[in-house]
Write a protein that holds these residues in place. Structure first.
Motif, PDB file in Angstrom:
ATOM      1  N   UNK A  68       7.531  31.470  36.552  1.00  0.00           N
ATOM      2  CA  UNK A  68       6.820  32.246  37.088  1.00  0.00           C
ATOM      3  C   UNK A  68       7.070  34.372  36.727  1.00  0.00           C
ATOM      4  N   UNK A  69       8.449  33.013  36.826  1.00  0.00           N
ATOM      5  CA  UNK A  69       8.764  34.008  35.155  1.00  0.00           C
ATOM      6  C   UNK A  69       7.823  34.657  33.977  1.00  0.00           C
ATOM      7  N   UNK A  70       8.311  33.835  33.216  1.00  0.00           N
ATOM      8  CA  UNK A  70       7.704  33.635  31.821  1.00  0.00           C
ATOM      9  C   UNK A  70       6.014  33.501  32.586  1.00  0.00           C
ATOM     10  N   UNK A  71       5.535  33.727  33.129  1.00  0.00           N
ATOM     11  CA  UNK A  71       3.872  33.105  33.638  1.00  0.00           C
ATOM     12  C   UNK A  71       3.498  34.871  33.392  1.00  0.00           C
ATOM     13  N   UNK A  72       4.947  36.350  34.151  1.00  0.00           N
ATOM     14  CA  UNK A  72       4.594  36.869  34.373  1.00  0.00           C
ATOM     15  C   UNK A  72       5.033  38.291  32.974  1.00  0.00           C
ATOM     16  N   UNK A  73       5.601  37.471  32.007  1.00  0.00           N
ATOM     17  CA  UNK A  73       6.066  38.323  30.927  1.00  0.00           C
ATOM     18  C   UNK A  73       4.990  38.042  29.732  1.00  0.00           C
ATOM     19  N   UNK A  74       4.186  37.449  30.035  1.00  0.00           N
ATOM     20  CA  UNK A  74       3.060  36.255  29.150  1.00  0.00           C
ATOM     21  C   UNK A  74       1.797  37.687  29.631  1.00  0.00           C
ATOM     22  N   UNK A  75       0.870  37.341  31.335  1.00  0.00           N
ATOM     23  CA  UNK A  75       0.432  37.952  31.330  1.00  0.00           C
ATOM     24  C   UNK A  75       0.189  40.226  31.364  1.00  0.00           C
ATOM     25  N   UNK A  76       1.683  39.660  30.924  1.00  0.00           N
ATOM     26  CA  UNK A  76       2.196  41.383  30.456  1.00  0.00           C
ATOM     27  C   UNK A  76       1.437  41.978  29.347  1.00  0.00           C
ATOM     28  N   UNK A  77       1.687  40.523  28.809  1.00  0.00           N
ATOM     29  CA  UNK A  77       1.858  40.581  26.849  1.00  0.00           C
ATOM     30  C   UNK A  77       0.176  40.946  26.796  1.00  0.00           C
ATOM     31  N   UNK A  78      -0.468  40.417  27.948  1.00  0.00           N
ATOM     32  CA  UNK A  78      -1.932  40.423  27.740  1.00  0.00           C
ATOM     33  C   UNK A  78      -2.644  41.512  27.820  1.00  0.00           C
ATOM     34  N   UNK A  79      -1.900  42.160  29.303  1.00  0.00           N
ATOM     35  CA  UNK A  79      -1.963  43.885  29.350  1.00  0.00           C
ATOM     36  C   UNK A  79      -2.325  44.101  28.566  1.00  0.00           C
ATOM     37  N   UNK A  80      -1.016  44.410  27.909  1.00  0.00           N
ATOM     38  CA  UNK A  80      -0.735  45.062  26.431  1.00  0.00           C
ATOM     39  C   UNK A  80      -1.987  45.150  25.273  1.00  0.00           C
ATOM     40  N   UNK A  81      -2.068  43.948  25.478  1.00  0.00           N
ATOM     41  CA  UNK A  81      -3.291  44.220  24.329  1.00  0.00           C
ATOM     42  C   UNK A  81      -4.775  44.337  24.608  1.00  0.00           C
ATOM     43  N   UNK A  82      -4.816  43.979  25.558  1.00  0.00           N
ATOM     44  CA  UNK A  82      -5.935  44.672  26.181  1.00  0.00           C
ATOM     45  C   UNK A  82      -5.745  45.951  26.658  1.00  0.00           C
ATOM     46  N   UNK A  83      -4.490  47.215  26.757  1.00  0.00           N
ATOM     47  CA  UNK A  83      -4.872  47.875  26.502  1.00  0.00           C
ATOM     48  C   UNK A  83      -4.754  48.581  25.264  1.00  0.00           C
ATOM     49  N   UNK A  84      -4.769  48.068  24.386  1.00  0.00           N
ATOM     50  CA  UNK A  84      -4.416  48.790  22.648  1.00  0.00           C
ATOM     51  C   UNK A  84      -5.564  48.129  22.239  1.00  0.00           C
ATOM     52  N   UNK A  85      -7.216  47.712  23.325  1.00  0.00           N
ATOM     53  CA  UNK A  85      -8.406  47.963  23.045  1.00  0.00           C
ATOM     54  C   UNK A  85      -8.583  46.369  22.761  1.00  0.00           C
ATOM     55  N   UNK A  86      -8.296  44.878  22.470  1.00  0.00           N
ATOM     56  CA  UNK A  86      -9.326  43.546  22.727  1.00  0.00           C
ATOM     57  C   UNK A  86      -9.476  43.088  23.804  1.00  0.00           C
ATOM     58  N   UNK A  87     -11.311  42.786  24.035  1.00  0.00           N
ATOM     59  CA  UNK A  87     -11.237  42.393  25.154  1.00  0.00           C
ATOM     60  C   UNK A  87     -10.500  40.746  25.311  1.00  0.00           C
ATOM     61  N   UNK A  88     -11.211  40.675  26.534  1.00  0.00           N
ATOM     62  CA  UNK A  88     -10.015  39.362  26.761  1.00  0.00           C
ATOM     63  C   UNK A  88     -11.284  38.991  27.634  1.00  0.00           C
ATOM     64  N   UNK A  89     -11.476  37.164  28.031  1.00  0.00           N
ATOM     65  CA  UNK A  89     -11.969  36.588  29.101  1.00  0.00           C
ATOM     66  C   UNK A  89     -10.669  35.354  29.286  1.00  0.00           C
ATOM     67  N   UNK A  90     -10.442  35.196  30.154  1.00  0.00           N
ATOM     68  CA  UNK A  90      -9.456  34.404  30.829  1.00  0.00           C
ATOM     69  C   UNK A  90     -10.005  33.591  31.595  1.00  0.00           C
ATOM     70  N   UNK A  91      -9.675  32.172  31.805  1.00  0.00           N
ATOM     71  CA  UNK A  91     -10.131  31.505  32.587  1.00  0.00           C
ATOM     72  C   UNK A  91      -8.626  31.003  33.277  1.00  0.00           C
ATOM     73  N   UNK A  92      -8.763  31.384  34.703  1.00  0.00           N
ATOM     74  CA  UNK A  92      -7.743  31.243  35.681  1.00  0.00           C
ATOM     75  C   UNK A  92      -7.729  30.188  37.006  1.00  0.00           C
ATOM     76  N   UNK A  93      -6.884  29.944  37.643  1.00  0.00           N
ATOM     77  CA  UNK A  93      -6.660  29.247  39.187  1.00  0.00           C
ATOM     78  C   UNK A  93      -5.865  30.125  39.846  1.00  0.00           C
ATOM     79  N   UNK A  94      -4.739  30.867  38.904  1.00  0.00           N
ATOM     80  CA  UNK A  94      -4.449  31.669  39.796  1.00  0.00           C
ATOM     81  C   UNK A  94      -4.950  33.320  40.176  1.00  0.00           C
ATOM     82  N   UNK A  95      -4.995  33.583  41.637  1.00  0.00           N
ATOM     83  CA  UNK A  95      -4.911  34.433  42.096  1.00  0.00           C
ATOM     84  C   UNK A  95      -4.121  36.026  41.490  1.00  0.00           C
TER      85      UNK A  95
END
Length: 252
Positions: free
Chosen positions: A178-205
């Motif tokens: 859970x800790x690593x997952x939260x950190x990775x999602x934080x990185x992806x959110x930052x990447x998206x804020x910088x303008x990169x689109x993201x399409x992500x498949x997940x089972x986790x709400x």
């Protein structure tokens, strides 16, 4: 915002005869430039297949998939490979790293495949990305000598090497604690804020709640499209509740 990926009446069939399975059934999907879109659904609902066809990793049986106004089905294998290498980035649940290369060499591989011009400055860029992603100093580590979270960060670095317009992520937190997952999602959110689109498949709400919108798939179709922009980015409780409520409403 303009669409970066447009899928129209997509049908994807696996197998033949009695073994035939319709994984996608006349699906329409649009991903806008700079948008963060999550895809959720039960196993076998078509969510990963949708990611594969929208990224050109797999062909469609009928319909249309356009990336930046280019019809993917009309491109040669070399043409598809070039677009995936130069315009798209890919992150998977288990990063596909070459065991005979260290982290740095694995990260610069996409640039090296682009020839001398693309490879110029790739080492410096890779090191800068590694520092940004929190794995600076691990350049010469063997891929088997780092944690799952560190390996996933290296996978993100590799996906960003060629300045992609969009990242396709298939369960990027599925193998992490859970800790690593939260950190990775934080990185992806930052990447998206910088303008990169993201399409992500997940089972986790909790993961899906980070996105701008969530597409829900069931029986090979998109059955719901949930917009989350009206909720504050910091109000993860409200965003997650909205995702869970929609999941319950459509029986996922």
């Amino acid at each position: 915002m303009e669409d970066i990926v447009t899928g129209t009446n997509i049908v994807k069939i696996f197998g033949t005869g009695e073994e035939q399975v319709r994984a996608l059934n006349s699906v329409n999907a649009q991903i806008k430039r700079g948008e963060f879109t999550a895809v959720m659904g039960p196993s076998g609902s078509g969510k990963t297949t949708l990611l594969h066809v929208l990224s050109g990793m797999d062909s469609i049986s009928s319909g249309s998939v356009k990336f930046m106004d280019k019809e993917l089905s009309g491109l040669s294998e070399d043409g598809l490979a070039d677009i995936r290498r130069t315009k798209m980035g890919f992150i998977f649940q288990q990063p596909a790293m070459l065991k005979n290369l260290n982290l740095l060499d694995n990260i610069i591989l996409p640039a090296a495949l682009g020839g001398r011009r693309a490879a110029a400055g790739s080492v410096q860029k890779a090191k800068a990305l590694m520092k940004e992603m929190g794995i600076g100093g691990l350049e010469h580590r063997d891929t088997r000598a780092v944690s799952g979270g560190q390996l996933q960060r290296a996978g993100i670095c590799r996906a960003l090497m060629n300045h992609p317009e969009i990242l396709f992520a298939d369960e990027p937190t599925g193998a992490l604690n859970s800790k690593s997952a939260e950190e990775i999602m934080g990185l992806l959110v930052d990447i998206n804020r910088n303008g990169t689109a993201i399409l992500l498949v997940t089972h986790d709400a909790l993961v899906a709640a980070k996105a701008d919108r969530v597409l829900f798939t069931k029986d090979g179709a998109i059955v719901s499209d949930l917009l989350l922009q009206k909720f504050s980015e910091t109000d993860m409780g409200a965003r997650t509740k909205r995702v869970l409520t929609r999941m319950a409403a459509i029986g996922i």
